[in-house]
Design an enzyme around this catalytic site. Structure first.
Site, PDB file in Angstrom:
ATOM      1  CG  LEU A 182      -1.877  -1.241   1.267  1.00  0.00           C
ATOM      2  CD1 LEU A 182      -2.418  -1.457   2.677  1.00  0.00           C
ATOM      3  CD2 LEU A 182      -3.017  -1.042   0.266  1.00  0.00           C
ATOM      4  CE  LYS A 234      12.215   1.205  -2.166  1.00  0.00           C
ATOM      5  NZ  LYS A 234      10.794   0.910  -2.079  1.00  0.00           N
ATOM      6  CG  ASN A 280      13.509   4.125  -3.334  1.00  0.00           C
ATOM      7  OD1 ASN A 280      14.023   3.112  -3.793  1.00  0.00           O
ATOM      8  ND2 ASN A 280      12.217   4.326  -3.338  1.00  0.00           N
ATOM      9  CE1 TYR A 287      24.408   5.291  -6.689  1.00  0.00           C
ATOM     10  CE2 TYR A 287      22.977   3.460  -7.257  1.00  0.00           C
ATOM     11  CZ  TYR A 287      24.153   4.160  -7.443  1.00  0.00           C
ATOM     12  OH  TYR A 287      25.047   3.745  -8.385  1.00  0.00           O
ATOM     13  CE  LYS A 341       5.845   6.572  -0.551  1.00  0.00           C
ATOM     14  NZ  LYS A 341       5.329   5.190  -0.610  1.00  0.00           N
TER      15      LYS A 341
END
Length: 290
Positions: A67, A173, A177, A179, A241
């Protein structure tokens, strides 16, 4: 509940691909999404469609939530959802919701359902790798959960990296992200500079090809931009986000490039590119007359 039962809550781009691969692997797969249009095609490939999150998780040995935000996860799982989990089930929270929200979920499970194993396991990869079952899974959580989730993770991923207690996966994570975001913005701005200097994108591609700068992701996004194909593999609004979650997790550390990138990508989203692929940041450079 048997060892080969799995529920997938959230069947957007990534969740639907996961569900297809799980069903193809012979796992009894139940799916749920707020949108019936998102789950209907999955019934055709053998997935069972549940009418509510509670019905989906009731008999599942492994529950996957894929989600978009922490608020959505909380609203879907909620009081009734968590209470409906089978005893000794493993909850694999695989969307990117940030460090703080992940810690809060882990604590909630520990308080209310200590028999449920909370696995923080965000994935690295977009639509193509998800469809091919080639995601990188950044897993963290209790060691006892590893054997339980292994058949599920094997069906959807090329590799699972176990990183320690729940929360470490989400931290990794955000770093991955960050990078990734620099690579994508770098491609977009290099193409914009090339446009201003009269450089053919094909010549740029040829100059980089086969050398140390030939990163597969950057190459893929370069070709996507040149084709003008911004069909979402990783929507820009969700990429933004994740950038903002990374800045938040840095606890005041100075990250000037990431903060500048957040502002640039927010402008791109506000210009109407949020539902397009993250590579649409190239369009925002053109829109701004840069």
């Amino acid at each position: 509940m048997t060892a080969d039962t799995v529920a997938v809550l959230g069947t957007g781009i990534m969740g639907a691909a996961m569900a297809r691969n799980l069903a193809a692997a012979g796992l009894r797969t139940t799916v749920w999404d707020r949108s019936p249009q998102a789950t209907a095609p999955l019934a055709a490939v053998g997935a069972l469609v549940a009418s509510s999150p509670e019905d989906a998780v009731a008999d599942a040995r492994v529950v996957i939530t894929m989600l978009p935000t922490a608020d959505v996860v909380s609203s879907v799982i909620g009081d009734h959802g968590l209470n409906a989990f089978a005893r000794e089930a493993a909850w694999a929270q695989m969307g990117t919701i940030g460090v703080t929200a992940t810690a809060e979920l882990a604590a909630m499970v520990g308080r209310r359902r200590p028999d449920v194993m909370f696995v923080d396991a965000p994935v690295s990869g977009s639509k193509g790798p998800a469809e091919a079952g080639q995601l990188l899974i950044l897993a963290s959580g209790p060691p006892a959960a590893e054997d339980i989730v292994r058949p599920v993770f094997s069906a959807i991923g090329r590799k699972t990296v176990w990183l320690g207690p729940a929360g470490q996966g989400s931290k990794m994570k955000l770093v991955v992200n960050a990078y990734l975001s620099f690579l994508i913005e770098g491609v977009a701005e290099a193409l914009e500079l090339g446009s201003q200097l009269g450089i053919d994108p094909a010549d740029l591609d040829a100059a980089i090809e086969g050398g140390p700068l030939d990163a597969p992701l950057a190459d893929a996004k370069l070709h996507k931009i040149v084709r003008g194909d911004f069909t979402p593999e990783f929507p820009l609004e969700w990429a933004l986000k994740d950038v903002d979650l990374a800045i938040e997790a840095a606890n005041g550390s100075r990250l000037p490039m990431l903060q500048a990138l957040s502002g640039q990508w927010r402008q791109a989203v506000e210009a109407g590119h949020g539902r397009e692929d993250v590579s649409a940041v190239r369009l925002a450079l053109s829109d701004s007359g840069a």
